[in-house]
Design an enzyme around this catalytic site. Sequence first.
Site, mmCIF file in Angstrom:
data_model
loop_
_atom_site.group_PDB
_atom_site.id
_atom_site.type_symbol
_atom_site.label_atom_id
_atom_site.label_comp_id
_atom_site.label_asym_id
_atom_site.label_seq_id
_atom_site.Cartn_x
_atom_site.Cartn_y
_atom_site.Cartn_z
ATOM 1 C CE1 TYR A 244 -4.651 11.212 -38.371
ATOM 2 C CE2 TYR A 244 -4.096 13.410 -38.243
ATOM 3 C CZ TYR A 244 -3.609 12.342 -38.302
ATOM 4 O OH TYR A 244 -2.433 12.174 -37.840
ATOM 5 C CB THR B 185 -0.995 14.824 -35.798
ATOM 6 O OG1 THR B 185 -1.049 15.653 -36.643
ATOM 7 C CG2 THR B 185 -2.426 14.764 -35.105
ATOM 8 C CE LYS C 277 -2.784 10.189 -35.199
ATOM 9 N NZ LYS C 277 -1.677 9.118 -34.705
ATOM 10 C CD GLU D 189 -3.993 17.947 -40.014
ATOM 11 O OE1 GLU D 189 -5.538 18.253 -40.060
ATOM 12 O OE2 GLU D 189 -3.197 18.617 -40.807
HETATM 13 P P1 NAP Z 1 1.135 5.763 -42.711
HETATM 14 O O1 NAP Z 1 2.294 5.543 -43.625
HETATM 15 O O2 NAP Z 1 -0.222 5.883 -43.057
HETATM 16 O O3 NAP Z 1 1.233 4.405 -41.767
HETATM 17 C C1 NAP Z 1 0.338 4.155 -40.977
HETATM 18 C C2 NAP Z 1 0.377 2.769 -40.397
HETATM 19 O O4 NAP Z 1 -0.553 2.365 -39.297
HETATM 20 C C3 NAP Z 1 0.615 1.568 -41.373
HETATM 21 O O5 NAP Z 1 1.708 0.737 -41.028
HETATM 22 C C4 NAP Z 1 -0.750 0.785 -41.501
HETATM 23 O O6 NAP Z 1 -0.862 -0.317 -41.770
HETATM 24 C C5 NAP Z 1 -1.113 0.944 -39.820
HETATM 25 N N1 NAP Z 1 -2.339 0.977 -39.409
HETATM 26 C C6 NAP Z 1 -3.742 1.635 -40.100
HETATM 27 N N2 NAP Z 1 -4.704 1.132 -39.402
HETATM 28 C C7 NAP Z 1 -4.256 0.324 -38.749
HETATM 29 C C8 NAP Z 1 -4.876 -0.681 -37.752
HETATM 30 N N3 NAP Z 1 -6.276 -0.743 -37.641
HETATM 31 N N4 NAP Z 1 -4.381 -1.531 -37.152
HETATM 32 C C9 NAP Z 1 -3.049 -1.810 -36.983
HETATM 33 N N5 NAP Z 1 -2.382 -0.815 -37.791
HETATM 34 C C10 NAP Z 1 -2.944 0.024 -38.681
HETATM 35 O O7 NAP Z 1 1.423 6.885 -41.604
HETATM 36 P P2 NAP Z 1 3.001 7.653 -41.066
HETATM 37 O O8 NAP Z 1 3.024 8.914 -42.256
HETATM 38 O O9 NAP Z 1 4.051 6.593 -41.238
HETATM 39 O O10 NAP Z 1 2.670 8.211 -39.745
HETATM 40 C C11 NAP Z 1 2.786 7.599 -38.543
HETATM 41 C C12 NAP Z 1 2.074 7.987 -37.377
HETATM 42 O O11 NAP Z 1 2.240 9.312 -37.167
HETATM 43 C C13 NAP Z 1 0.467 8.061 -37.491
HETATM 44 O O12 NAP Z 1 -0.136 7.742 -36.486
HETATM 45 C C14 NAP Z 1 0.177 9.232 -38.037
HETATM 46 O O13 NAP Z 1 -1.100 9.863 -37.722
HETATM 47 C C15 NAP Z 1 1.155 10.148 -37.230
HETATM 48 N N6 NAP Z 1 1.504 11.442 -37.823
HETATM 49 C C16 NAP Z 1 2.077 11.494 -39.188
HETATM 50 C C17 NAP Z 1 2.639 12.665 -39.509
HETATM 51 C C18 NAP Z 1 3.043 12.843 -40.944
HETATM 52 O O14 NAP Z 1 3.441 13.841 -41.408
HETATM 53 N N7 NAP Z 1 3.556 11.503 -41.548
HETATM 54 C C19 NAP Z 1 2.571 13.749 -39.007
HETATM 55 C C20 NAP Z 1 1.903 13.654 -37.538
HETATM 56 C C21 NAP Z 1 1.626 12.698 -37.095
HETATM 57 P P3 NAP Z 1 -0.928 -0.783 -43.107
HETATM 58 O O15 NAP Z 1 0.250 -0.774 -43.691
HETATM 59 O O16 NAP Z 1 -1.649 -2.262 -43.076
HETATM 60 O O17 NAP Z 1 -1.991 0.327 -43.739
HETATM 61 O O1 G4F Z 2 -0.578 16.106 -47.736
HETATM 62 P P1 G4F Z 2 -1.875 16.280 -46.861
HETATM 63 O O2 G4F Z 2 -2.830 15.380 -47.294
HETATM 64 O O3 G4F Z 2 -1.507 16.337 -45.415
HETATM 65 P P2 G4F Z 2 -2.301 16.822 -44.041
HETATM 66 O O4 G4F Z 2 -3.746 16.735 -44.259
HETATM 67 O O5 G4F Z 2 -1.398 17.939 -43.561
HETATM 68 O O6 G4F Z 2 -2.172 15.464 -43.038
HETATM 69 C C1 G4F Z 2 -0.621 14.762 -42.855
HETATM 70 O O7 G4F Z 2 0.220 15.586 -41.982
HETATM 71 C C2 G4F Z 2 -0.388 15.713 -40.741
HETATM 72 C C3 G4F Z 2 0.309 16.465 -39.848
HETATM 73 O O8 G4F Z 2 0.093 17.960 -39.924
HETATM 74 C C4 G4F Z 2 -0.624 14.063 -40.204
HETATM 75 F F1 G4F Z 2 -1.021 14.234 -38.865
HETATM 76 C C5 G4F Z 2 -1.518 13.455 -40.993
HETATM 77 O O9 G4F Z 2 -1.302 12.124 -40.552
HETATM 78 C C6 G4F Z 2 -0.867 13.493 -42.280
HETATM 79 O O10 G4F Z 2 0.281 12.707 -42.494
HETATM 80 O O11 G4F Z 2 -2.409 17.700 -47.183
HETATM 81 C C7 G4F Z 2 -1.429 18.878 -46.838
HETATM 82 C C8 G4F Z 2 -2.334 20.088 -47.492
HETATM 83 C C9 G4F Z 2 -3.853 20.205 -46.881
HETATM 84 O O12 G4F Z 2 -4.064 21.744 -46.578
HETATM 85 C C10 G4F Z 2 -4.560 19.690 -48.195
HETATM 86 O O13 G4F Z 2 -5.825 20.361 -48.206
HETATM 87 O O14 G4F Z 2 -2.405 20.060 -48.768
HETATM 88 C C11 G4F Z 2 -3.621 20.391 -49.183
HETATM 89 N N1 G4F Z 2 -3.837 19.811 -50.625
HETATM 90 C C12 G4F Z 2 -3.862 20.499 -51.913
HETATM 91 N N2 G4F Z 2 -4.172 19.589 -52.770
HETATM 92 C C13 G4F Z 2 -3.921 18.481 -50.898
HETATM 93 C C14 G4F Z 2 -3.962 18.363 -52.291
HETATM 94 N N3 G4F Z 2 -3.825 17.475 -50.166
HETATM 95 C C15 G4F Z 2 -3.918 16.143 -50.774
HETATM 96 N N4 G4F Z 2 -3.890 15.047 -49.976
HETATM 97 N N5 G4F Z 2 -4.157 15.994 -52.009
HETATM 98 C C16 G4F Z 2 -4.385 17.203 -52.904
HETATM 99 O O15 G4F Z 2 -4.580 16.923 -54.205
#
Ligand code: NAP
Ligand code: G4F
Length: 362
Positions: free
Chosen positions: A151, A127, A155, A129
């Site tokens: 987090y 990520t 990671k 992050e």
């Molecule tokens: P998500 O929608 O939150 O999905 C996470 C998945 O992990 C869900 O299927 C969840 O299952 C499963 N999970 C959580 N805890 C678990 C455990 N203890 N054992 C087995 N499975 C578990 O996340 P996503 O947005 O698809 O992201 C996928 C991956 O990419 C994650 O590793 C995230 O950290 C990483 N990532 C995401 C972004 C982004 O912007 N989306 C960016 C960078 C990296 P349940 O349905 O049961 O909760």
């Molecule tokens: O949407 P966010 O919660 O995503 P964040 O923290 O960037 O994390 C996501 O992206 C990461 C990749 O960079 C992944 F690794 C991670 O698993 C996840 O998918 O927040 C984005 C930004 C933050 O700066 C937060 O402070 O939006 C700001 N924010 C402002 N108001 C808010 C809110 N975030 C959330 N969730 N809710 C608010 O009301």
Amino acid sequence: MKTALITGVTGQDGSFLAELLLSKGYEVHGTIRRSSVDFRERISHLESMDHFHLHYADMTDSMSVMQVVGKVRPDEIYNLAAQSHVQVSFDSPEFTADVDAVGVLRILEAVRLTGLADKCRIYQASTSELYGKVEEVPQNENTPFHPYSPYAVAKLYGFWIVKEYREAYGMFCCSGILFNHESERRGETFVTRKITLAAARIAQGKQDKLYLGNLSSKRDWGYAPDYVECMWRILQHDTPDDFVIATGEQHTVREFAELAFRNVGINLRWEGEGADEKGVDRATGKVLVEVSPDFYRPTDVVNLWGDPTKARALLGWNPQKTSFAELVKIMTDSDMAKVAAERAGESVRTNLAEYLEKGIVK
Ligand code: NAP
Ligand code: G4F
């Protein structure tokens, strides 16, 4: 026919990746967690397909991970399972470390101990992050890491243990350093989806106001289906390597909200600063967006901007396939339809949406 195992298949990315791999002729296996209620909304349309299989496994339970890897004996593993919410990691840091850090080790060891180290390629969901309190803008594969949440620290372990197994055992394991990617399937507590759902509800008279945290935070937001394609490309590359996956464009939370509201027919103007800033409907003068410090984070990452040059050059991936404006439109259109269906009684509103609106869940 190749066999793939996706951990976290019920998540946003897992569901899109499963669709992509099935379309490429893969035998696709996914892991789900045991719970008292099933949450399989994102993959229910795949469950009757012949080449799609589900297994129980929890990333905190080595035996279940070992069992599923040994049974499926995959050619490719996509380790997407994680506690993926940054704010939640401040509330549950130990659980986050168990799943997001040690969970990666459990996958790598399961592959090694079941004798698959030479055959199985592994993708780790890393990520942006990791860059956290950024030391360079924009960020590329050589930018130093500075994780800034429990987090991100978890990671970071995942990133380094993947690199270690690549060098120590010659395993084909890679990290995709993915910047934020969103979609109509994004969890409702991430900021983009929280905004598009609220905009749709406000436009249809089902909600009065949206409360947000840091409006000035900047992200490089892409579209999730484009990003899962890149995960696949990373594992098809000749050599195992780590890649930044991003659009190369940056926007604030404020800009995202402005565009989402415009898409549902509401033009906002911003008044005030910091915690006093408000988004006002230009047509009616009503305050529709307010800042609530409840959504501020103990440490917030505020300047993520990725440089996807390496992925474009070596993987032939197009970082600009879906523009920012298209992404926001896809999400707002989908939520407008969802809220309209709820109003017509065709679908039932989730408790989560209610809790979000009342500020019980962040
Ligand atoms: P998500 O929608 O939150 O999905 C996470 C998945 O992990 C869900 O299927 C969840 O299952 C499963 N999970 C959580 N805890 C678990 C455990 N203890 N054992 C087995 N499975 C578990 O996340 P996503 O947005 O698809 O992201 C996928 C991956 O990419 C994650 O590793 C995230 O950290 C990483 N990532 C995401 C972004 C982004 O912007 N989306 C960016 C960078 C990296 P349940 O349905 O049961 O909760
Ligand atoms: O949407 P966010 O919660 O995503 P964040 O923290 O960037 O994390 C996501 O992206 C990461 C990749 O960079 C992944 F690794 C991670 O698993 C996840 O998918 O927040 C984005 C930004 C933050 O700066 C937060 O402070 O939006 C700001 N924010 C402002 N108001 C808010 C809110 N975030 C959330 N969730 N809710 C608010 O009301």
